[in-house]
Design a protein around this motif. Structure first.
Motif, PDB file in Angstrom:
ATOM      1  N   THR A 491     -12.686  -7.537  -4.049  1.00 14.93           N
ATOM      2  CA  THR A 491     -11.884  -7.616  -5.259  1.00 14.93           C
ATOM      3  C   THR A 491     -10.915  -6.442  -5.262  1.00 14.93           C
ATOM      4  OG1 THR A 491     -13.401  -6.187  -6.458  1.00 14.93           O
ATOM      5  CG2 THR A 491     -13.835  -8.532  -6.565  1.00 14.93           C
ATOM      6  N   ARG A 492      -9.953  -6.468  -6.189  1.00 18.81           N
ATOM      7  CA  ARG A 492      -9.034  -5.332  -6.277  1.00 18.81           C
ATOM      8  C   ARG A 492      -9.805  -4.060  -6.567  1.00 18.81           C
ATOM      9  NH1 ARG A 492      -6.897  -1.957  -9.884  1.00 18.81           N
ATOM     10  NH2 ARG A 492      -4.910  -1.000  -9.332  1.00 18.81           N
ATOM     11  N   GLN A 493     -10.801  -4.202  -7.448  1.00 21.44           N
ATOM     12  CA  GLN A 493     -11.581  -3.015  -7.813  1.00 21.44           C
ATOM     13  C   GLN A 493     -12.284  -2.425  -6.581  1.00 21.44           C
ATOM     14  OE1 GLN A 493     -13.884  -3.801 -11.248  1.00 21.44           O
ATOM     15  NE2 GLN A 493     -14.881  -1.810 -11.255  1.00 21.44           N
ATOM     16  N   ASP A 494     -12.864  -3.304  -5.720  1.00 22.67           N
ATOM     17  CA  ASP A 494     -13.498  -2.824  -4.470  1.00 22.67           C
ATOM     18  C   ASP A 494     -12.475  -2.074  -3.630  1.00 22.67           C
ATOM     19  OD1 ASP A 494     -15.779  -4.152  -5.143  1.00 22.67           O
ATOM     20  OD2 ASP A 494     -15.344  -5.907  -3.911  1.00 22.67           O
ATOM     21  N   LEU A 495     -11.296  -2.692  -3.492  1.00 22.10           N
ATOM     22  CA  LEU A 495     -10.269  -2.076  -2.648  1.00 22.10           C
ATOM     23  C   LEU A 495      -9.905  -0.700  -3.200  1.00 22.10           C
ATOM     24  CD1 LEU A 495      -7.931  -5.108  -1.841  1.00 22.10           C
ATOM     25  CD2 LEU A 495      -9.639  -4.029  -0.372  1.00 22.10           C
ATOM     26  N   TYR A 496      -9.819  -0.621  -4.535  1.00 24.67           N
ATOM     27  CA  TYR A 496      -9.493   0.677  -5.124  1.00 24.67           C
ATOM     28  C   TYR A 496     -10.539   1.722  -4.729  1.00 24.67           C
ATOM     29  CZ  TYR A 496      -7.285   4.021  -8.119  1.00 24.67           C
ATOM     30  OH  TYR A 496      -6.599   5.117  -8.563  1.00 24.67           O
ATOM     31  N   GLU A 503     -10.522   7.845   1.282  1.00 23.82           N
ATOM     32  CA  GLU A 503      -9.234   8.529   1.335  1.00 23.82           C
ATOM     33  C   GLU A 503      -8.239   7.804   2.246  1.00 23.82           C
ATOM     34  OE1 GLU A 503      -9.236  12.687   1.497  1.00 23.82           O
ATOM     35  OE2 GLU A 503     -10.708  12.836  -0.103  1.00 23.82           O
ATOM     36  N   ILE A 504      -8.126   6.520   2.036  1.00 25.50           N
ATOM     37  CA  ILE A 504      -7.224   5.715   2.852  1.00 25.50           C
ATOM     38  C   ILE A 504      -5.803   5.831   2.307  1.00 25.50           C
ATOM     39  CG2 ILE A 504      -6.657   3.325   3.454  1.00 25.50           C
ATOM     40  CD1 ILE A 504      -9.677   2.877   3.685  1.00 25.50           C
ATOM     41  N   LYS A 505      -4.847   6.039   3.211  1.00 22.61           N
ATOM     42  CA  LYS A 505      -3.497   6.310   2.725  1.00 22.61           C
ATOM     43  C   LYS A 505      -2.483   5.225   3.059  1.00 22.61           C
ATOM     44  CE  LYS A 505      -3.903  10.850   1.378  1.00 22.61           C
ATOM     45  NZ  LYS A 505      -4.297  12.077   1.993  1.00 22.61           N
ATOM     46  N   THR A 506      -2.850   4.286   3.951  1.00 21.58           N
ATOM     47  CA  THR A 506      -1.896   3.233   4.276  1.00 21.58           C
ATOM     48  C   THR A 506      -2.575   1.867   4.300  1.00 21.58           C
ATOM     49  OG1 THR A 506      -2.298   3.291   6.646  1.00 21.58           O
ATOM     50  CG2 THR A 506      -0.616   4.797   5.815  1.00 21.58           C
ATOM     51  N   PHE A 507      -1.733   0.849   4.156  1.00 21.96           N
ATOM     52  CA  PHE A 507      -2.230  -0.524   4.194  1.00 21.96           C
ATOM     53  C   PHE A 507      -2.838  -0.837   5.550  1.00 21.96           C
ATOM     54  CE2 PHE A 507      -1.524  -5.056   5.121  1.00 21.96           C
ATOM     55  CZ  PHE A 507      -2.193  -5.633   4.060  1.00 21.96           C
ATOM     56  N   ASP A 508      -2.166  -0.407   6.612  1.00 17.94           N
ATOM     57  CA  ASP A 508      -2.662  -0.709   7.958  1.00 17.94           C
ATOM     58  C   ASP A 508      -4.073  -0.167   8.173  1.00 17.94           C
ATOM     59  OD1 ASP A 508      -0.551  -2.202   8.670  1.00 17.94           O
ATOM     60  OD2 ASP A 508       0.480  -0.659   9.850  1.00 17.94           O
ATOM     61  N   GLU A 509      -4.297   1.037   7.674  1.00 17.26           N
ATOM     62  CA  GLU A 509      -5.610   1.639   7.832  1.00 17.26           C
ATOM     63  C   GLU A 509      -6.666   0.812   7.091  1.00 17.26           C
ATOM     64  OE1 GLU A 509      -5.462   5.706   6.516  1.00 17.26           O
ATOM     65  OE2 GLU A 509      -7.621   5.985   6.793  1.00 17.26           O
ATOM     66  N   LEU A 510      -6.321   0.388   5.892  1.00 20.37           N
ATOM     67  CA  LEU A 510      -7.262  -0.408   5.102  1.00 20.37           C
ATOM     68  C   LEU A 510      -7.508  -1.753   5.776  1.00 20.37           C
ATOM     69  CD1 LEU A 510      -8.791  -0.300   2.342  1.00 20.37           C
ATOM     70  CD2 LEU A 510      -6.908  -1.599   1.376  1.00 20.37           C
ATOM     71  N   LYS A 524      -0.906  -7.273  -0.112  1.00 24.73           N
ATOM     72  CA  LYS A 524      -0.006  -6.150   0.166  1.00 24.73           C
ATOM     73  C   LYS A 524       0.460  -5.496  -1.121  1.00 24.73           C
ATOM     74  CE  LYS A 524       1.921  -7.274   4.665  1.00 24.73           C
ATOM     75  NZ  LYS A 524       3.148  -7.610   5.399  1.00 24.73           N
ATOM     76  N   GLN A 525       0.862  -6.354  -2.080  1.00 22.12           N
ATOM     77  CA  GLN A 525       1.339  -5.795  -3.340  1.00 22.12           C
ATOM     78  C   GLN A 525       0.227  -5.068  -4.062  1.00 22.12           C
ATOM     79  OE1 GLN A 525       3.671  -9.092  -5.033  1.00 22.12           O
ATOM     80  NE2 GLN A 525       4.303  -7.590  -6.555  1.00 22.12           N
ATOM     81  N   ALA A 526      -0.978  -5.668  -4.031  1.00 26.19           N
ATOM     82  CA  ALA A 526      -2.100  -5.032  -4.719  1.00 26.19           C
ATOM     83  C   ALA A 526      -2.407  -3.678  -4.090  1.00 26.19           C
ATOM     84  CB  ALA A 526      -3.329  -5.935  -4.671  1.00 26.19           C
ATOM     85  N   VAL A 527      -2.453  -3.650  -2.777  1.00 19.91           N
ATOM     86  CA  VAL A 527      -2.778  -2.389  -2.101  1.00 19.91           C
ATOM     87  C   VAL A 527      -1.630  -1.385  -2.285  1.00 19.91           C
ATOM     88  CG1 VAL A 527      -3.241  -1.303   0.125  1.00 19.91           C
ATOM     89  CG2 VAL A 527      -4.334  -3.478  -0.467  1.00 19.91           C
TER      90      VAL A 527
END
Ligand code: FAD
Ligand code: SF4
Ligand code: SF4
Ligand code: FES
Lengths: 846, 126
Positions: A491-496, A503-510, A524-527
């Motif tokens: 979920t968005r909350q999990d991703l947050y 301490e993830i700083k980029t979409f690619d890393e996530l 992409k927009q959510a992240v």
């Protein structure tokens, strides 16, 4: 010609209205001309949620009558006119205003009135009751000039009234005659636990108190004198000592009434006159009055069935209740006092977490007879179903109330319920009907509520309804997925949380660590928004650029023809004449269409991508900055002119609005955020329709949260009162970051609140009481966002590489020839298809 | 007419995003999937909004198929074939594109190898 009989309904309260709605939906509707008398100045409203009037609901919000209902169904309603007498010989009703109507059938739905014990002094000013909207208005007026309030009566309604007094900012007391609170529903243990919890909320509870006299006070308006010699001073006395059926009109025409009041009815809800029915709180069935809506609605259904010639009868009703009193969960089911022969009792008491639970079971320990829950009532639906459906109890019934320390939850899954089990008692909806609706395609909670009405009355059945839905969907093979999209099983909350914890700083890393594929515009927009909320990097950094939608990439709002609109920030809506002129000059120079927005600023439309940097530069030179109108972020803080100019203003709303807007500008969130600040309760800034609303009072600022205009308007909830600025800002910091962290993608604060388990009280406990212990962390994160604020226009203008993007073609300086304007009312607008064709022809000819 | 037309440097493309090129009067949206080092080209005109905006949409994949979401009303188009995911009857032209020596080149008429793609009929008409 007129073959219709006349049906008169006296009383348009909750039950009277429910009866009318049922009748016009039945096949009896064409048989009757319907007339109703409504004593109150407005048609039926939701008394059950009456207290919400204090947290911002209006009379219109509480109304139970759909717009145009009476007209559509040809019902004649006499508003503000009380039926004064009934002539049974002539079959006539006469109203207080002199209207006379002949009836064939008559329905009495007169409800009840609050009982005021005849204590000497009970008629003094500011001695009030709690039943109608007018009563609440009187309370509000009285509270404005009072410091102390006392509720007489510690029952269900009394405690609700006490909460209202507390919220109005008064020192609050509850005086109860019995030795415990909620004497009808709770046993001693439950009552004692409730008292502790309520006193912890700073409401003083006085038990065993018999009020003998109310006279002049020294400090306050009144002094209450008790039989034990003690006294208590107060400015307001609120009587909540029980209700009495309104049977006077029935007495007046000789209908049978009970020895202690109530219009006697049989199983068809007929009174002693077969042409007259009585339903709701005025009716006495089998020696019993029912002071809840659900039984009243059951009576209404019975009468509709009888009039339609169908079978139906009222044979008593379950009086189990579950409610939240001052944030404390309280529930009582069936025989709570173990009065049944041979009943056995299990009790669980946890002093530390202030939880009390009691089960009453039959002698053979096979059936549940009753239960009491205080402090924690999640087992309510399960227990109620055991009780109502006579489902056999598990081997150790106490497992139902013991805390689940390990292993499986023992709750009764919805699967164990028979299809006939009643899920919603307000609207008499069975599990079978709900399953039917699900099979027919209703697969969301909202849809199910709309289709079956279940859960739309008192709301007590919502949790059970949801579990039936989930269970059925699983059975139908519909996976109940909460994943944000196919690329992340989260979920968005999990991703947050992942971004924060790892301490993830980029979409690619996530994506590498937790996702698959390339991503899509949803994740992409959510992240992108999560990264921006949390780290607050420049959003057009190379690694973030693919995460922004076109508005964020061009820092402007795309319009229908592919051009953009530009909105500079005008904090609080305050603007100097010179700044206004500067905007005007930019608009004129670039031939932009200008319009004032709802957020008190100016929008400039029709800018081509290649014009954007030049437009920003001119605006920045004039002293403006980006207004973030393009972002899912703080938009505007709308304000009224406030005490600086307004005759009524009590504080400087503009000053506060500017300060708030400058503090939170640039904060990225799951959706846009709007604020409003009004200088007094006249509320000219419409702050209660905003995500964050602030209203000045004589004693400080009142804070409202989670309001919303837009597609589905929602009134903001009153969150805290009389705050100083420092506390106000602390609370707003915490609410906003908590929202940013926990909301779903594209969820406005209003929907976030509606879906929050525990609702407003939970949010208060997190923000005000810091129940999760994260208050400082939330504030720290906000401080980081504030410290790293930048005007994204300025940053972009300073970056040659970024500016390369601001042209329509990568290999040509031409403009998009599909963008064509025509003039209307002295300004440009996009040409429509027809006009565009016409221009093409002219061009080609030239 | 099947010749490669050079458009720009690879550095002119936007990583994981799009740009628009003007080629013989046609507006071509060129997308660069940096992760896979792939480049795609389709028409820039969004048939739903009737505006030249597809190059400004967000890209990614649906079930593995590379796509762009229109920035206007969010319909998705395949970057390989130009076919709309929501309505297979609608498509935009798709063009062959290549990266060579740091230069991006596009071929305006589609070569016959792509014949099986349903969007082709539309491509030929362009
Ligand atoms: C603050 C509060 C909280 C409550 N909370 C709950 C709860 O959580 N759950 C629950 O189940 N119940 C709750 N109740 C009780 C619930 O509101 C009542 O059971 C319900 O309103 C009864 O409906 P009724 O139509 O019988 O009476 P009412 O709703 O009182 O309607 C009767 C109407 O008839 C009018 N009337 C009377 N005489 C005449 C006349 N002669 N001519 C014309 N009009 C007349 C009255 O003015 C009134 O408008 C609550 C009540 C209050 C006050
Ligand atoms: S809300 Fe009050 S202070 Fe503000 S403009 Fe209206 S009346 Fe004046
Ligand atoms: S209300 Fe509708 S038409 Fe008006 S601006 Fe909003 S989205 Fe556009
Ligand atoms: S039980 Fe009241 S809404 Fe369902």
């Amino acid at each position: 010609m007129n073959m219709k009989q006349t049906l008169v309904v006296i009383g348009n309260g909750m039950v009277g209205q429910n009866f009318l709605a049922g009748l016009v939906a039945s096949n009896a509707k064409d048989r009757y001309r319907i007339v109703t008398f409504c004593e109150e100045p407005r048609a039926a409203y939701d008394r059950v949620h009456l207290s919400e009037y204090f947290s911002g609901k209006t009379a219109a919000d509480l109304s139970l009558v759909e717009d145009g209902f009476f007209a559509e169904h040809g019902i004649e309603i006499y508003l503000g006119d009380k039926a004064a007498s009934i002539d049974r010989e002539r079959k006539q009703v006469t109203s207080a205003k002199g209207v006379i109507v002949d009836y064939d059938k008559l329905v009495l739905a007169t409800g009840s009135y609050p009982f005021v014990p005849p204590v000497p002094g009970h008629e003094r000013p500011q001695c009030l009751v709690y039943r109608t909207i007018e009563d609440l208005e009187a309370m509000k007026t009285a509270a404005a000039k009072s410091k102390v309030g006392v509720v007489i009566g510690g029952g269900l309604l009394g405690l609700e009234a006490a909460k209202a007094l507390k919220d109005l900012g008064l020192e609050t007391h509850v005086v109860e005659f019995a030795p415990r609170l909620m004497a009808v529903q709770l046993d001693d243990g439950g009552g004692a636990m409730l008292k502790r919890k309520i006193e912890a909320l700073d409401v003083k509870v006085h038990l065993n108190k018999n009020t003998t006299l109310i006279d002049d006070g020294a400090e306050c308006l009144h002094k209450m004198n008790f039989a034990d010699g003690e006294t208590l001073e107060t400015d307001i006395v609120l009587f909540s000592a029980g209700i009495r059926p309104r049977d006077d009109i029935a007495r007046g025409c000789g209908l049978e009434v009970g020895p202690r009041g109530g219009i006697v009815i049989d199983n068809q809800c007929r009174t002693s006159d077969a042409d007259i029915y009585a339903i709701g709180e005025c009716a006495l069935w089998n020696g019993q009055i029912f002071g809840l809506v659900a039984p009243g609605y059951a009576m209404a259904r019975t009468v509709v069935a009888d009039l339609a010639g169908e079978a139906g009868s009222f044979t008593g009703a379950d009086m189990s209740t579950k409610l939240k009193l001052m944030g404390v969960d309280v529930a009582s089911i069936g025989d709570a006092h173990a009065k049944t022969q041979g009943a056995m009792v299990y009790t669980y008491q946890n002093g530390a977490s202030e939880i009390y639970k009691r089960l009453v079971v039959s002698q053979d320990q096979k059936r549940l007879l009753g239960a009491v829950l205080v402090g924690e009532a999640s087992a309510y639906s399960t227990l109620l179903q055991y009780c109502l459906n006579g489902i056999e109890l598990p081997e150790h019934p106490d497992s139902l109330i013991l805390p689940q320390l390990a292993g499986e939850p023992v709750g009764l899954g919805p699967d164990a319920l028979p299809a006939s089990a009643q899920i919603c008692s307000c609207y008499d909806v069975s599990k079978g009907q709900i399953c039917g609706a699900i099979e027919a395609g209703c697969t969301t909670l909202g849809g199910l509520k709309a289709e079956t009405k279940a859960g739309t009355g008192c709301g007590g059945c919502s949790a059970l309804l949801k579990s039936v839905l989930d269970c059925e969907l699983t059975k139908l093979g519909v996976e109940v997925s909460t994943d944000i999209c196919e690329h992340f099983p989260h979920t968005r909350q999990d991703l947050y949380n992942l971004v924060m914890v790892e301490e993830i700083k980029t979409f690619d890393e996530l994506l590498d660590k937790h996702g698959k594929g390339l991503g899509c515009e949803v994740c992409k927009q959510a992240v992108g928004s999560i990264l921006a909320s949390h780290w607050n990097d420049y959003i057009l950094k190379t690694e973030h650029i693919g995460l922004q939608d076109t508005n964020d990439i061009f820092l402007a709002n795309m319009q229908k023809d592919g051009t953009y609109s530009v909105v500079p920030r005008v904090a609080g809506g305050e603007i100097t004449p010179d700044m206004l002129i500067a905007i005007g000059q930019v608009g004129k120079k670039y031939q932009l269409y200008t319009k004032i927005t709802g957020g008190q600023r100016v929008d400039l439309f029709g800018a081509r991508v290649e014009q954007l940097p030049a437009i920003w530069q001119e605006l920045i030179d004039a002293g403006f900055e980006s207004g973030h109108a393009y972002g899912k972020s703080l938009r505007t803080v709308k304000s009224c002119v406030g005490s600086t100019w307004c005759r009524f203003g009590v504080d400087d709303s503009v000053g506060l609005a500017i300060e708030l807007e400058n503090r939170y500008k640039g904060l990225r969130a799951p959706h846009k955020i709007k604020f409003g600040v009004s200088g007094c309760t006249r509320e000219c800034a419409e702050a209660q329709g905003k995500d964050i609303g602030v209203i000045a009072t004589e004693n400080g600022w009142n804070l409202y949260v989670c309001g919303n205009g837009g597609m589905k308007p929602r009134h903001a909830d009153l969150f805290a009162t009389n705050l100083d600025k420092e506390t106000l800002i602390k609370y707003i910091d915490r609410v906003l970051i908590f929202y940013v962290r926990t909301a779903n993608r594209m969820q406005r604060t209003s929907v976030w609140m509606e879906n929050m388990e525990g609702g407003l009280d939970y949010l208060k406990s997190v923000v005000i009481e810091d129940r999760l212990g994260i208050g400082a962390q939330l504030e720290g994160q906000m401080q980081h966002v504030i410290d790293t604020y930048q005007c994204e226009w300025k940053t972009t203008l300073a970056d040659e590489q970024r500016l390369k993007r601001f042209r329509h073609f990568v290999n040509s300086d031409q403009a998009d020839d599909n963008v064509v304007f025509v003039e209307e009312r002295g300004q440009v607008r996009p040409a429509n298809a027809q006009e565009r064709k016409h221009f093409k022809l002219i061009e080609e000819a030239a | 007419m099947n010749t490669w037309i050079e458009v720009c440097d690879i550095d002119d493309l936007q990583a994981d995003s799009g740009v628009c090129a003007l080629l013989k009067g046609k507006q071509i949206a060129i997308f660069y999937l940096q992760r896979r080092q792939e480049v795609y080209a389709i028409g820039n005109f969004d048939p739903f909004s009737e505006a030249n905006v597809l190059s400004r949409g967000m890209i990614g994949d649906i079930g593995g198929e590379p796509m762009v979401a229109s920035p206007m009303y969010k319909q998705h188009f395949s970057l390989r074939t130009g076919v709309c995911f929501e309505d297979a009857g609608v498509s935009v032209p798709a063009y062959p594109v290549r990266l060579e020596n740091g230069r991006v080149a596009v071929m305006l008429a589609s070569p016959p190898v792509q014949q099986k793609s349903p969007s082709l009929a539309v491509c030929e008409m362009e």
